[in-house]
Write an enzyme that holds these catalytic residues in place. Structure first.
Site, short mmCIF file in Angstrom:
data_model
loop_
_atom_site.label_atom_id
_atom_site.label_comp_id
_atom_site.label_asym_id
_atom_site.label_seq_id
_atom_site.Cartn_x
_atom_site.Cartn_y
_atom_site.Cartn_z
N GLU A 48 2.05 -6.55 8.71
CA GLU A 48 2.26 -5.10 8.76
C GLU A 48 3.26 -4.63 7.70
O GLU A 48 3.67 -3.47 7.70
CB GLU A 48 2.76 -4.68 10.16
N PRO A 69 0.81 -1.22 0.00
CA PRO A 69 0.00 0.00 0.00
C PRO A 69 0.84 1.27 0.00
O PRO A 69 0.33 2.35 -0.28
CB PRO A 69 -0.84 -0.12 1.28
N ARG A 76 -3.38 -8.88 -20.30
CA ARG A 76 -4.34 -8.58 -21.36
C ARG A 76 -3.75 -7.60 -22.39
O ARG A 76 -4.31 -7.45 -23.48
CB ARG A 76 -5.65 -8.04 -20.79
N ASP A 117 -9.84 0.53 -24.40
CA ASP A 117 -10.22 0.45 -22.99
C ASP A 117 -10.22 1.82 -22.32
O ASP A 117 -9.49 2.73 -22.72
CB ASP A 117 -9.23 -0.44 -22.22
#
Length: 234
Positions: free
Chosen positions: A123, A96, A161, A176
């Site tokens: 963590e 993150p 993809r 897209d």
């Protein structure tokens, strides 16, 4: 055409294996466009309990992933790749705290011949992994997931993809939403029946006038982007 090889190192192989074994991902592997290997990090531990985490120095909540098995896994995979296949692999950590993933980064990574993806958990990982082993930290969004295996599945799908031959129609990827060639989000799409519960498909899409259809789609794409993602137009 050179096959792209991706190795995922995770504590939860099945989380990656299920979504990356169906649909387009399955076809890409069958066509020889993509080689995907999913490894259990515990296979590189050396103790009888296969411990991969420990308490953080300085105190704090939760546990931190130890550096030893991560370094052992990546170095082993790199050694196999360089000795047998004579190629290099970029090392990515799903975290993150990483760079936010987008279509532009997906396109960049689709040009790599190999990727080794480390899935964070608990963590986080010992920071020496980030300082001395990882080439790139990636986050798939501004939120926190239970573990990085979920994020890795998203990353691999978005990259695969874009590989030549992965999709049924090569124009699909360039049309897209978020594609570099696009103008933001995609225009609305409709299919049969032409009328459903009194709601009709826009007449222009039934006209057969391709120039007018293209114009309508450009206008609708901009309108939709303004309404839902105005940040993409800035």
């Amino acid at each position: 055409m050179e096959v792209v090889k991706i190795d995922i190192v995770t504590l939860f192989p099945e989380i990656c294996r299920a979504p990356l074994s169906e649909s387009m991902m399955k076809r890409a592997k069958e066509k020889g466009i993509l080689e995907l290997y999913i490894h259990n990090l515990r296979d590189w531990t050396t103790d009888k309990h296969h411990v991969v985490d420990d308490a953080p120095f300085g105190g704090g909540q939760g546990m931190v992933m130890k550096p030893e098995p991560i370094f052992a896994a990546v170095e082993d995979l790199k050694h196999r790749i360089s000795n047998v296949e004579h190629r290099t692999s970029k090392v990515v950590l799903m975290s993150p705290a990483g760079r936010r993933f987008d279509q532009h980064l997906a396109a960049q990574l689709s040009n790599e011949s190999g990727l080794i993806i480390i899935c964070g958990h608990y963590e986080g990982v010992d920071h020496r992994v980030i300082e001395h082993l990882v080439d790139l930290e990636i986050s798939i969004g501004d939120y926190v997931l239970t573990n990085g295996a979920i994020a890795a599945a998203v990353l691999v799908d978005a990259i695969a993809r874009l590989l030549p031959g992965a999709l049924g129609h090569e124009q699909s990827a360039t049309d897209d939403s978020f594609s570099p060639e696009g103008s933001g989000l995609e225009a609305p799409q409709y299919t049969r029946p032409a009328e459903f519960r009194g709601w009709k498909v826009p007449e222009v899409l039934l006209s057969g006038n391709h120039a007018e259809i293209a114009k309508w789609r450009r206008e609708q794409a901009i309108k939709r982007t303004q309404e839902n993602r105005p940040d993409l137009l800035r």
